[in-house]
Design an enzyme around this catalytic site. Sequence first.
Site, mmCIF file in Angstrom:
data_model
loop_
_atom_site.group_PDB
_atom_site.id
_atom_site.type_symbol
_atom_site.label_atom_id
_atom_site.label_comp_id
_atom_site.label_asym_id
_atom_site.label_seq_id
_atom_site.Cartn_x
_atom_site.Cartn_y
_atom_site.Cartn_z
ATOM 1 N N ASP A 8 -14.563 3.612 -40.833
ATOM 2 C CA ASP A 8 -15.021 3.167 -42.144
ATOM 3 C C ASP A 8 -14.289 1.880 -42.508
ATOM 4 O OD1 ASP A 8 -16.211 3.035 -44.588
ATOM 5 O OD2 ASP A 8 -15.263 4.813 -45.431
ATOM 6 N N ASP A 106 -21.060 -0.358 -43.170
ATOM 7 C CA ASP A 106 -19.604 -0.284 -43.088
ATOM 8 C C ASP A 106 -19.065 0.989 -42.453
ATOM 9 O OD1 ASP A 106 -20.415 1.384 -45.110
ATOM 10 O OD2 ASP A 106 -18.892 0.761 -46.547
ATOM 11 N N GLU A 107 -19.912 1.781 -41.793
ATOM 12 C CA GLU A 107 -19.383 2.994 -41.182
ATOM 13 C C GLU A 107 -20.182 3.410 -39.958
ATOM 14 O OE1 GLU A 107 -19.726 6.664 -43.361
ATOM 15 O OE2 GLU A 107 -21.427 5.917 -44.522
#
Length: 335
Positions: A8, A106-107
């Site tokens: 993350d 973002d992950e």
Amino acid sequence: MHWVLHVDLDQFIAAVEVLRRPELRGLPVVVGGDGDPTKRGVVATASYEAREHGVHSGLALRTAARKLPPSAVFLPVDFAAYEEASAAVMGVLRESGAVVEVMGWDEAFLGVETSDPEEFARDVQSRVLAATRLSCSVGIGQNKLQAKIATGFGKPAGVFRLTSSNWFSVLGASPTDALWGIGAKTAKKLAGLGIMTVADLAAADPDALAASFGPATGPWLVILGRGIGDSEVDDSPYVARGHGKEETFQSNITSWPTVESEVVRIARLLGEDLAAEARPVVRVVVKVRYAPFITETHGVAAKEMTLEEAALAALGRFTGRRPVRLLGVRAEFGS
């Protein structure tokens, strides 16, 4: 041994903006809308310095401005920049040799065979930082549920392992909404049944919860409480389940015919965005945010209707006629 890692990126959008403007480092930075906090709009992301003042994603920009000191900086959303940075990060993750399942900008989940998952995680962090100058946190687990939750304990820029062996020592006393998949409404309903903590949920009778939540959801909640989840990481290309478009109005719309015409306009704009999509739209959902900040959604099966017709049909399910500050239309795809 097989491990699942959850990577993350830390304060991703704000971090991308700070990379482009190094002079902002250490300042409260808020990204949202067109960057003007005097206008209506919501926070897309906030730097850690801004979060210390109670600013978070989804907060109204005007409220964020009141919470922050004069040194705070507000910036407009730049989707292209975030997509480019995300693509670079995902490329680095794929070069690690792990199976990579992208979950968003973002992950991502990583599936890896290793005897030392912490070492692998730190290597991933180093690779991402060297290639993109972005930091990330990594959660380690035996399944996706454990890895996802572990990441929160590793932030910022840290590594944390959460497995069946330490599940209850770490989470047992936590409220049920600490679990990935349980929101405030479900937690409140569980509390009404006397189930306050993760340990309570793990010890609950699946049949009893089935009576309250349904035959599938009830037992599934107990499984969540016990830290059991899917361990398969799928590297199939990410395919969006739908696309949407919404607009915040600087002045409330008080005429419902105007609301109807705006929904049609937004649906047409969305239709232009979807022109290249080969997948059929099976459902259309309309979002209405009434003033001051009450949001409702309704959807309909698209069937043989056009996007505009389906949007109007969904809008027809709203009974409120209060002033409207935001409208959105979302198209959901079939297979």
